[in-house]
Scaffold this motif. Structure first.
Motif, mmCIF file in Angstrom:
data_model
loop_
_atom_site.group_PDB
_atom_site.id
_atom_site.type_symbol
_atom_site.label_atom_id
_atom_site.label_comp_id
_atom_site.label_asym_id
_atom_site.label_seq_id
_atom_site.Cartn_x
_atom_site.Cartn_y
_atom_site.Cartn_z
ATOM 1 N N ILE A 129 46.460 55.791 10.106
ATOM 2 C CA ILE A 129 46.780 55.206 8.802
ATOM 3 C C ILE A 129 45.984 53.922 8.626
ATOM 4 O O ILE A 129 45.947 53.080 9.529
ATOM 5 N N VAL A 130 45.348 53.765 7.470
ATOM 6 C CA VAL A 130 44.641 52.526 7.128
ATOM 7 C C VAL A 130 45.324 51.957 5.890
ATOM 8 O O VAL A 130 45.157 52.466 4.780
ATOM 9 N N ALA A 131 46.109 50.890 6.087
ATOM 10 C CA ALA A 131 46.952 50.357 5.015
ATOM 11 C C ALA A 131 46.222 49.327 4.158
ATOM 12 O O ALA A 131 46.637 48.174 4.029
ATOM 13 N N GLY A 132 45.113 49.735 3.550
ATOM 14 C CA GLY A 132 44.446 48.907 2.560
ATOM 15 C C GLY A 132 43.422 47.923 3.083
ATOM 16 O O GLY A 132 43.340 47.643 4.274
ATOM 17 N N ASP A 133 42.624 47.399 2.149
ATOM 18 C CA ASP A 133 41.505 46.493 2.425
ATOM 19 C C ASP A 133 40.531 47.118 3.416
ATOM 20 O O ASP A 133 40.180 46.543 4.447
ATOM 21 N N VAL A 134 40.080 48.303 3.060
ATOM 22 C CA VAL A 134 39.020 48.959 3.831
ATOM 23 C C VAL A 134 37.755 48.123 3.739
ATOM 24 O O VAL A 134 37.089 47.860 4.744
ATOM 25 N N TYR A 135 37.434 47.696 2.532
ATOM 26 C CA TYR A 135 36.256 46.864 2.294
ATOM 27 C C TYR A 135 36.690 45.432 1.997
ATOM 28 O O TYR A 135 37.857 45.161 1.699
ATOM 29 N N ASP A 136 35.720 44.528 2.046
ATOM 30 C CA ASP A 136 36.020 43.121 1.753
ATOM 31 C C ASP A 136 35.805 42.787 0.284
ATOM 32 O O ASP A 136 36.216 41.730 -0.161
ATOM 33 N N ARG A 137 35.155 43.673 -0.435
ATOM 34 C CA ARG A 137 34.921 43.416 -1.853
ATOM 35 C C ARG A 137 34.977 44.729 -2.616
ATOM 36 O O ARG A 137 34.782 45.806 -2.054
ATOM 37 N N SER A 138 35.230 44.630 -3.912
ATOM 38 C CA SER A 138 35.408 45.831 -4.718
ATOM 39 C C SER A 138 34.125 46.633 -4.863
ATOM 40 O O SER A 138 34.178 47.850 -5.076
ATOM 41 N N VAL A 139 32.979 45.967 -4.779
ATOM 42 C CA VAL A 139 31.693 46.673 -4.806
ATOM 43 C C VAL A 139 31.021 46.422 -3.456
ATOM 44 O O VAL A 139 30.259 45.459 -3.293
ATOM 45 N N PRO A 140 31.292 47.260 -2.469
ATOM 46 C CA PRO A 140 30.765 47.016 -1.126
ATOM 47 C C PRO A 140 29.271 47.292 -1.055
ATOM 48 O O PRO A 140 28.714 48.051 -1.862
ATOM 49 N N SER A 141 28.637 46.680 -0.068
ATOM 50 C CA SER A 141 27.212 46.902 0.147
ATOM 51 C C SER A 141 26.971 48.303 0.692
ATOM 52 O O SER A 141 27.894 48.963 1.216
ATOM 53 N N ALA A 142 25.728 48.752 0.613
ATOM 54 C CA ALA A 142 25.372 50.068 1.158
ATOM 55 C C ALA A 142 25.634 50.112 2.658
ATOM 56 O O ALA A 142 26.105 51.130 3.192
ATOM 57 N N ASP A 143 25.378 49.014 3.362
ATOM 58 C CA ASP A 143 25.609 48.979 4.808
ATOM 59 C C ASP A 143 27.098 49.076 5.127
ATOM 60 O O ASP A 143 27.489 49.721 6.106
ATOM 61 N N ALA A 144 27.942 48.445 4.310
ATOM 62 C CA ALA A 144 29.385 48.521 4.533
ATOM 63 C C ALA A 144 29.883 49.941 4.314
ATOM 64 O O ALA A 144 30.717 50.450 5.081
ATOM 65 N N VAL A 145 29.380 50.608 3.282
ATOM 66 C CA VAL A 145 29.771 52.002 3.026
ATOM 67 C C VAL A 145 29.318 52.894 4.175
ATOM 68 O O VAL A 145 30.049 53.794 4.613
ATOM 69 N N ARG A 146 28.131 52.630 4.682
ATOM 70 C CA ARG A 146 27.623 53.423 5.810
ATOM 71 C C ARG A 146 28.491 53.219 7.043
ATOM 72 O O ARG A 146 28.806 54.180 7.762
ATOM 73 N N ALA A 147 28.922 51.972 7.304
ATOM 74 C CA ALA A 147 29.797 51.702 8.452
ATOM 75 C C ALA A 147 31.141 52.412 8.285
ATOM 76 O O ALA A 147 31.705 52.938 9.251
ATOM 77 N N TYR A 148 31.663 52.439 7.064
ATOM 78 C CA TYR A 148 32.909 53.150 6.766
ATOM 79 C C TYR A 148 32.759 54.641 7.059
ATOM 80 O O TYR A 148 33.598 55.252 7.736
ATOM 81 N N ASP A 149 31.684 55.223 6.582
ATOM 82 C CA ASP A 149 31.441 56.653 6.774
ATOM 83 C C ASP A 149 31.314 56.988 8.261
ATOM 84 O O ASP A 149 31.895 57.967 8.750
ATOM 85 N N GLU A 150 30.589 56.147 8.994
ATOM 86 C CA GLU A 150 30.415 56.384 10.427
ATOM 87 C C GLU A 150 31.744 56.233 11.173
ATOM 88 O O GLU A 150 32.043 57.008 12.089
ATOM 89 N N GLY A 151 32.541 55.224 10.781
ATOM 90 C CA GLY A 151 33.832 55.021 11.431
ATOM 91 C C GLY A 151 34.769 56.192 11.198
ATOM 92 O O GLY A 151 35.453 56.658 12.136
ATOM 93 N N LEU A 152 34.818 56.690 9.959
ATOM 94 C CA LEU A 152 35.656 57.851 9.674
ATOM 95 C C LEU A 152 35.221 59.059 10.491
ATOM 96 O O LEU A 152 36.058 59.807 11.011
ATOM 97 N N ALA A 153 33.907 59.252 10.607
ATOM 98 C CA ALA A 153 33.395 60.400 11.363
ATOM 99 C C ALA A 153 33.800 60.318 12.833
ATOM 100 O O ALA A 153 34.187 61.327 13.437
#
Length: 395
Positions: free
Chosen positions: A44-68
């Motif tokens: 469970i991830v209870a919110g604030d996945v990103y630090d800003r509402s429009v995350p950087s491409a690198d932050a999105v990539r880190a999210y995708d890799e972490g989920l994988a």
């Protein structure tokens, strides 16, 4: 069933200007290793996945890799949006993602639609409440008047209880809020509305376990209402925290066991104090050489180029300030300036914030004061003397 409760990843956050994505990737890898070691069924991830509402491409990539990595470790993933996230962006493709084991709950419309998990004891209904901005959420939830978060969360929980009453299932509620009795660490963004941001723990009554996000310190509000805290420390006020997640075991009757699992420290934080020479040479600071470091300098005169010199020993130094040793008498300001000339007061101010003014600087101060009060300079002699004195002092 075994659940790992985490929150507040804040992917893309910087720390005094330092990019933390490498540290955050390591923390997510540790989380995936825990999932595998514990044979967890869901994260469970209870919110604030990103630090800003429009995350950087690198932050999105880190999210995708972490989920994988987490999915490869064998867990389904349930994510809600926090006050830092954009619900629309985070929830994009939610229906498609659910087929692959990623369940996104970012809309008010989905509050009473649980993710249903199953084990040998039956079903577990997991309800995700995204962060609810009171003024916006109240119209969707039918709340006529609102002066804080309690009213909208009460309305959300009324919907959840109504759905839960139609099921024979254990329940988990995931929410992003500030619950009374918990303690903030200082690095959270305020979610106050008119000074009212806290909600009572009783708001979530009826759920077997409540997985909270928003506060960055792992803590227990009640036995079954808890904050997991952030994956990393995001302020020097958190330097003494041990970051953790909760491992929650559900049995036939609800919560059977809850264990805190402390996460490995990616990089420690240290607050150091001393003169520049002490900090650069003393062995007492050797243990902080690879830490994120904030420094308070106590030199009598502000050192020049202090950060560059500090980074020769502490490469991850991120903040430096000067706290000149106090030499005043301790009397109040009015008493200190009574009976003193303007020049004396200015000279004293410069001495307090920097060091004793030079002879040339004192002459320039006298000249400036004469110009302010309109007193003429005799034949330009004072101006020439001031210029000569300044050149001599600064040469």
């Amino acid at each position: 069933m075994r659940i790992v409760h985490t929150s507040d990843w804040h992917l893309g956050r910087t720390f005094h200007g330092v990019d933390l994505l490498a540290d955050q990737r390591r923390a997510l890898s540790h989380l995936a290793e825990l999932v595998a070691a514990e044979s967890a069924d869901a994260v469970i991830v209870a919110g604030d996945v990103y630090d800003r509402s429009v995350p950087s491409a690198d932050a999105v990539r880190a999210y995708d890799e972490g989920l994988a990595e987490i999915a490869a470790a064998g867990a389904r993933i349930i994510v809600t949006s926090g006050n830092h996230d954009s619900p629309t962006r985070l929830g994009a493709g939610s229906a498609f993602a659910a087929a692959g084991g990623l369940h996104l709950r970012t809309s008010i419309e989905g509050i009473a639609e649980p993710i249903v998990l199953s084990d040998e004891h039956g079903e577990v209904a997991v309800y995700g409440i995204p962060y609810l901005e009171p003024d916006t959420a109240r119209r969707h939830l039918g709340v006529e008047e609102v002066c804080g978060h309690t009213a909208v969360l009460d309305a959300a929980m009324t919907r959840i209880r109504a759905d839960l009453a139609s099921r024979q299932a254990r329940s988990i509620v995931v929410a992003h809020a500030f619950v009374s009795g918990a303690a903030a660490s200082g690095s959270e963004r305020s979610i106050s509305v008119g000074g009212v941001e806290t909600v009572p723990a009783e708001t979530f009554s009826g759920a077997d376990y409540v997985a909270l996000g928003h506060l960055h310190s792992p803590q227990r509000v009640t036995d079954t209402v808890r904050y997991s805290g952030s994956l990393l420390p995001y302020s020097f006020g958190e330097r003494t925290h041990r970051k953790a997640v909760w491992v929650v075991d559900l049995d036939a009757d609800g919560v059977g066991d809850i264990r805190k699992h402390e996460l490995p420290v990616v990089r420690e934080l240290s607050s150091l104090r001393g003169t520049l020479d002490e900090l650069l040479t003393s062995e007492q600071f050797a243990g902080a050489e690879d830490h994120y470091v904030e420094v308070t300098l106590t030199d009598a005169v502000r050192p020049l180029d202090a950060m560059r010199r500090l980074r020769e020993r502490f490469p991850c130094a991120v903040h430096v300030q000067w706290d000149r040793p106090h030499t005043g008498s301790g009397v109040d300001y009015r008493s200190r300036v009574r009976g003193r000339s303007d020049a004396e007061i200015i000279n004293s101010f410069i001495e307090d914030v920097r060091d004793t003014p030079t002879k040339g600087e004192r002459v320039l101060i006298e000249r400036a004061l004469r110009a302010v009060v309109g007193e003429p300079e005799a034949d330009g002699e004072l101006a020439l003397f001031a210029l000569d004195a300044f050149v001599a002092e600064t040469a």
